[in-house]
Each structure stands twice: as C-alpha cells, then as structure tokens.
Write an enzyme that holds these catalytic residues in place. Sequence first.
Site: not given
Ligand SMILES: Cc1cc2nc3c(=O)[nH]c(=O)nc-3n(C[C@H](O)[C@H](O)[C@H](O)COP(=O)(O)OP(=O)(O)OC[C@H]3O[C@@H](n4cnc5c(N)ncnc54)[C@H](O)[C@@H]3O)c2cc1C
Length: 591
Positions: A434
């Site tokens: 989220e």
């Molecule tokens: C168990 C689990 C359940 C989930 N359930 C759902 C679901 O039901 N539906 C769904 O759609 N998704 C779901 N997700 C996905 C989740 O919402 C994403 O993992 C999350 O939004 C982060 O995206 P990412 O993993 O691609 O990380 P990334 O976006 O690659 O981020 C990696 C790091 O970079 C930082 N970062 C990225 N952009 C910025 C910025 N602009 N400024 C500062 N820092 C930044 C982040 O804070 C993080 O530390 C789930 C994930 C997990 C692990």
Amino acid sequence: MSYIAPVKDQLFVMRELAGIDAVATLPGHEDAGLETAAAVLEECARFTQDVVAPLNGAGDRDPSRLEDGRVRTTPGFAEAFRQFAAGGWQGLPHPVEFGGQGLPKLIHAACTEMLHAANLSFALCPLLTDGAIEALLVAGSDEQRQRLIPRLIDGSWTGTMNLTEPQAGSDLSLVRTRAEPQPDGTYRLFGTKILITYGEHDYTEDIAHLVLARISGAPEGVKGISLFLCPRRLPDGRRNDVKCVSLEHKLGIKASPTAVLQYGDEGGAVAELVGQENRGLEAMFVMMNAARFGVGVQGIALADRAYQQAAAYARDRVQSRPVDGSVAGAAPIVHHPDVRRMLLTMRAQTESCRALALVAAAAFDIAQDHPDEAVRAQQQAVYEFLVPLVKGLSTEMALEVASLGVQVHGGMGFIEETGAAQHLRDAKILTIYEGTTAIQANDLVGRKTARDGGRVALALAGQVAQTVEALAARDSVDARAVARRLDAARQALVDTVQFICARSKDDPTATYAGSVPYLMLAGTTLAGWQMARALAAAEDRLAAGEDPAFMRAKIATARFHADHILTRVPGWRDSIVDGAAGLAAMPLEAF
Ligand SMILES: Cc1cc2nc3c(=O)[nH]c(=O)nc-3n(C[C@H](O)[C@H](O)[C@H](O)COP(=O)(O)OP(=O)(O)OC[C@H]3O[C@@H](n4cnc5c(N)ncnc54)[C@H](O)[C@@H]3O)c2cc1C
C-alpha cells in the site's frame, strides 16, 4: 487466551478523544453512539478472540498452497471466513441499501484492529474487499453497484486490487497490462500482475479482481490508465482467462495467498470498465486510501498483540535478582527496569497510534456526513493529512514494537514456537505494501504539506498549542511535564513545516531527504498530542472515582510517551533541517 481485544481502551479513545457523541449526531449515524459501539466491540471481541485468533499460528506453519492451479488456504480459514460473512462483519461500514450496516468508520476501525490483531493473514481478505466496495461506490455505475456490492458484502465474492506488475511497483505510470475493447462493450485483458493478495483462494464462489490496465491507444503515463472489473468466473460458470500461475514464498503473513496472476493466455480475460476511460488511477486512489488507513490499523493491531504476548512472558519468566532488592532471589523479568522500559515503549506507541487512528476515523465520518459543507471540507483535509501518518507511523512503530517483543523473550523470542518471531516477520510487510513508508512520506511532503503552504499542518499545530496551554494550567505534575515535552515537539513540527514550505520548490532533494523523518516527526507529535489529551481526561475521570486502575495506567503511559517517545521529535527536526546537505554530499557513484 492468545489475544484479548482492547475494548476498554478503544471505548476510552472514542469517548474522550475521537468524539463519538459528535459522530452520533451525524445524519444516518444517530444510533451509533457509545452504547452501540460497546455492544459491537464486545461481539467483535468474542468472534476475533475465539474464532480467528487461534488460527494465527497454524497459518504461519501451514500456509496457503497452490495445488493443480487451485489455491488451498490453511485449514480452518475458509470456515472462519464463512462465519465472518454470516456474522455481517464485512458489511459493517457499508451502506444499508446494499446489505451493509452503515456504521461509522470510527466503530469499524476498532473492529478492524481486532480482526488484524487476531490474524493478519486472515484479515487481509476483508480489507481488500472493503477497498473494492469503496472503489465501486465511488466509480462504479448504478448497475455495477447494485449487482456487485451486495455479493461482496454477503461473502459470496471477495475483492482484490491488481496494481503491481514486474516493472511497475511504486511507479504505477509504468503499468502495461493491456485492455482490448470488444464490440459488445466489454474488454479483454492481457498481462501479468504480481504480488496480488488473495488473488486466488478457496473461500468463495467468485473473486472480483479490480485491475489497472491501459486501453489500446491510451496515452502513456498515469493519464492512460483505466480501472476494470474482471471476475474469476464468467456468467456461464466457466473460469475466466485469469490464472494464478504461482504463489510467493514470503517472510511473513504466510497464510495470505500472494498470487502472480496471468491475464489473457487463452484469448483475453473478459472485463468491464469501472468509471471513465483513462481515469482509473483516481478511482484506485480511493481504494488505496481506504487500504492505507487499514494497513496503518494493521500496524496498531500487530503491535498490541506483540505487547500482550511480551507482557505475559515478562510476568512469567524468572531470571535475575531485581536491582532494587525488592525480591530476595531471582524474580519475574518484569521487575527489571529495562524490561519495563521495553514494555512501556511498546504500550505507549501502540496506544498513541490507536488514538491517532481513531481520531482520523472520526474526521472521516464528519467529512462524509456533516450537514455543513465547510465543516466537511475542513475535516476531509484533516483526514487526508492524517492518512499517511496513520499508515507510515503505525507500521514503522509496529516493526519496532514487534522487535522489542522478541527482545523481551530473550533467546526464546528467536525460536518460532513462542510465536514472538511471527509477529516480527509479519510486521515487515506493513511498511512496504500500500505504498512504502517513503511513498507515504512523499505524499505528506508534496500533496499534504507543500501544496497548501503548510495550512493544515500548521492548523493542527495550533490545536496542539491549545492542549499545551490547558495542560500547563493544570494542578498536576504529570500534566505540566507532558505540556513541556509536547510544546517542544509542536515547535519542531512548526519549524519543519516552515523548512519544507520554504525549500520544496528550489531544493527538492533537501526537502525529500527528510521526508520519512518528517512523517515520523509529524505522526509522533500528533499521536503524542492524543496521549496528552488522554492524560487530562484520565485525570478527570480518576478524580471522579472512575476505574482507578485503568486511569492510573493511562496517565503513566501518557507520561512515559512524553518523556521517552516525544523526546525523539526535536532530533528529527535537527536532522531534517540541518542534515539534508550531508545526503547530497555523497556522489551517486560512491554507493
Ligand atoms: C505480501 C505482499 C502483498 C502485496 N499485495 C499487493 C496487492 O494486493 N496488490 C498490488 O497491486 N500490489 C501488492 N503488493 C505490491 C506492493 O504494493 C509493492 O511491493 C509496493 O508498492 C512497492 O513496490 P515495489 O515492490 O515494486 O518496490 P519499488 O517500487 O521497486 O521500491 C523499492 C525501494 O525504492 C523506494 N522508492 C521507490 N520509488 C521511490 C520514490 N519516488 N521516492 C522514494 N523512494 C522510492 C521504495 O520506498 C523502496 O524502498 C504486495 C506486495 C507484497 C510483498
């Protein structure tokens, strides 16, 4: 019993801090006063303690599995979901016309806390269904609402939120899932969604997948994203062309099936548009905002469960003679000052975040239903400011609290059988999904602070100043001590807001370098403000002879929060205002 719902504290917060009496004057909520809240909370406590909480450990040991393309959830979960639905719990906050109970968010938030504390993995499914209902209420057509919401409320369907793709996580402008329009007005979806919570399960006859996708030819970026509803089954009963191709193996919340969903391998998944073309992200934001608040509540829930377990262990585990000589030999570890420090850190953070979340929920209720438009707008602004704080602060504190919970258990905390480690593993996801803490903090700095020149933040700081003044005038050592700490935190908040407003345009790197510390600072100050208000209320109740044990504990917890947690706030201000240059000094290639 493995979990005892904090009904007394929740009712105290509702009555003394969140203003349940005012919420019960709102049109449509006339029956939702303290008495109703107490009855609903007691019933919810029974269900969550007796039915849901006992399944928490089993879910960790025997997680959901993918077998022949179908998901088998942990034994007992599907039956508990049936009871959850039959008890009407899914419909608690939703409109009566669709089969819900139309109760205020204030009461729903307290029940949500119990459900998440009892079993985070179980509670995720209703959380996402709530989000789907909210999105349909805001963006769906009349026909879609009539057709879908009653099924989501009665538990014959559940909802999911399909945003994330391999290349699109925090940045949803990169979503690539494709929607092809069909002559009959429907669409066919093609693409891969990852990390989808409850993307497949064995609880219900169907699942409503709410999916972000691009209609062929739509503009690049966020302006070309639309929202679709894609059911697991077609009206004739056949499976739609959406398959769960794998379940993730995770650090925590193992019983919650986190699915990779493949759309369109066999000609396209049949879907219908929700809302307007290319306006999907706006509707999804409604769902996300509801879910962000809910995830914040998950943090409070988990922290409370970790605290309860640690406190029980500390009363039981005998080790070492107390430094004050109060016991001749080895005593239960709760006698040791450092163990008490850990327990009070856990408790003070949990109670302060609970108070902030319930105050935010009441602001939401007023923003929805108050007859005066100006009051609605003002409370909406307050609620929107508080959502990233509830999400970011409560989840970061849950991680600290769950880690302290392991520490209180010593070596046994590191051993899975005690269950303390599960809370820590489960807590880590809360700061990620989220929107990570950084994404909440970006929202707080950009949309919620800099955009309005700090208006809402400074107005809240003004209200904190009134509490400081009132506490300082009380004939109480504790109240005056808390007033001093709260005032220092308030000043740090004002300084930081002014720094952000002055620098955000010309020096965004400096501003955003402090975004997460600002979130922690603002959240801790406003949560500490609630504890300060709680202290005054508890002193008054104590003077009236009401529940002395509870009121004394509340006063001690509020004092501890001021001395040990609020004192962190000026340090954050210093690192934000003075520390930004240090971050820019390190060249990218040096990492
Ligand atoms: C168990 C689990 C359940 C989930 N359930 C759902 C679901 O039901 N539906 C769904 O759609 N998704 C779901 N997700 C996905 C989740 O919402 C994403 O993992 C999350 O939004 C982060 O995206 P990412 O993993 O691609 O990380 P990334 O976006 O690659 O981020 C990696 C790091 O970079 C930082 N970062 C990225 N952009 C910025 C910025 N602009 N400024 C500062 N820092 C930044 C982040 O804070 C993080 O530390 C789930 C994930 C997990 C692990």
